[in-house]
Scaffold this active site. Structure first.
Site: not given
Ligand code: BV8
Length: 239
Positions: A70, A119, A188-189
């Site tokens: 990346r 993050h 963009g999220t």
């Molecule tokens: C936490 C760094 C407490 C890494 C990232 C099971 C076990 C543990 C936790 C969980 C679990 N199940 C769920 C969870 C919670 C989990 C979570 O939320 N999961 C989701 C997926 C359901 N969260 C966590 O784990 C967080 N910590 O909960 O801690 C805990 C602790 C221990 C045990 C239990 C709980 C930590 C989350 C942080 C993860 N790290 N990034 C890396 O980059 O490799 S998050 C990662 O997703 C990126 O940072 C990214 O930014 C982020 C969010 O995604 P988006 O930014 O929204 O991007 P996405 O691709 O989804 O969407 C893009 C959007 O852009 C779309 O809407 C699209 O339409 C739009 N778009 C496209 N083109 C354009 C545009 N918009 C505008 N203009 C354009 N041209």
């Protein structure tokens, strides 16, 4: 219509929070995590698997190779017009806070001075032993995982992986700004990742106007929000 409304709301705003996700970097050539476009899949695995806390314990070398891939891709990416517009807004409002979920460092590169990186940042490493942080340069590392210069321990990416806690200070600072905002611009999220996605919700709960810019709006701001279906690089300069 919605751009005009958004311009009016922004022209009266005193305290603005901008909340960005992977979509703000899409036009810079950075794959998003979900949805259309080149989502990040590498060696047949997707970001959710590769960027998980478990993987650091299971296969730190693979995690490093994933982040080296990346960084190598990002080294060729430039900020786009959306990043530049957001950087210019810093001086346009009495109070302005940029909160990003992205780890690509493109807001810094565009000139934003104090982005809250919920993050972390993939241009930094952190020692698993002594937690000291080091900047990671562009060139690929000869040894993977790199060793900490202070204690010789293994470095890991200074990024919040799935299953890990967000840096408490950054998250608190973001929540406080959200509590004071008149306007929250969400760019963009997919607003699926928590607790980061709470930030625009806090704004909306406190009565701020949420403006969302996304080709596929996530609806995070609820019924009162202003939805602008479009690409960040096209819409933000207009705003
Ligand atoms: C936490 C760094 C407490 C890494 C990232 C099971 C076990 C543990 C936790 C969980 C679990 N199940 C769920 C969870 C919670 C989990 C979570 O939320 N999961 C989701 C997926 C359901 N969260 C966590 O784990 C967080 N910590 O909960 O801690 C805990 C602790 C221990 C045990 C239990 C709980 C930590 C989350 C942080 C993860 N790290 N990034 C890396 O980059 O490799 S998050 C990662 O997703 C990126 O940072 C990214 O930014 C982020 C969010 O995604 P988006 O930014 O929204 O991007 P996405 O691709 O989804 O969407 C893009 C959007 O852009 C779309 O809407 C699209 O339409 C739009 N778009 C496209 N083109 C354009 C545009 N918009 C505008 N203009 C354009 N041209």
């Amino acid at each position: 219509m919605s751009i005009k409304r958004a311009q009016e709301v922004l022209s009266l705003a005193r305290s603005v929070v901008v909340f960005t996700g992977a979509g703000v970097s899409a036009e810079s050539g950075v794959p998003t995590f979900r949805g259309g476009g080149g989502t990040a899949v590498w060696r047949g695995m997707d970001a959710m698997q590769l960027s998980s806390a478990r993987m650091v314990g299971e296969d730190l070398k693979l995690v490093w190779e994933w982040f080296e891939y990346r960084r190598d891709l990002l080294a060729r990416c430039e900020p786009n017009l959306a990043h530049l517009a957001i950087a210019a807004w810093e001086s346009r409002f009495p109070e302005f806070t940029l909160v990003t979920q992205n780890v690509d460092g493109l807001h810094d590169k565009a000139g934003s001075s104090a982005a809250i990186e919920l993050h972390g940042n993939l241009w930094r490493g952190r020692c698993l032993e002594c937690s000291s942080r080091v900047p990671l340069d562009m060139t690929p590392h000869v040894e993977i995982p790199p060793a900490c210069r202070d204690c010789g321990g293994n470095l890991r990416p200074d990024v919040v992986l799935f299953g890990e806690y967000l840096p408490a200070e950054s998250f608190e600072k973001a929540r406080e700004s959200a509590g004071r905002a008149d306007v929250c611009l969400v760019v963009g999220t997919s607003a699926l990742v928590y607790p980061a996605a709470e930030i625009p919700l806090v704004c909306a709960q406190r009565g701020a106007t949420v403006i969302e810019v996304n080709p596929e709006p996530s609806g995070i701001g609820g019924s009162r929000s202003i939805m602008i279906a479009g690409r960040a690089g096209d819409v933000l300069p207009l705003l």
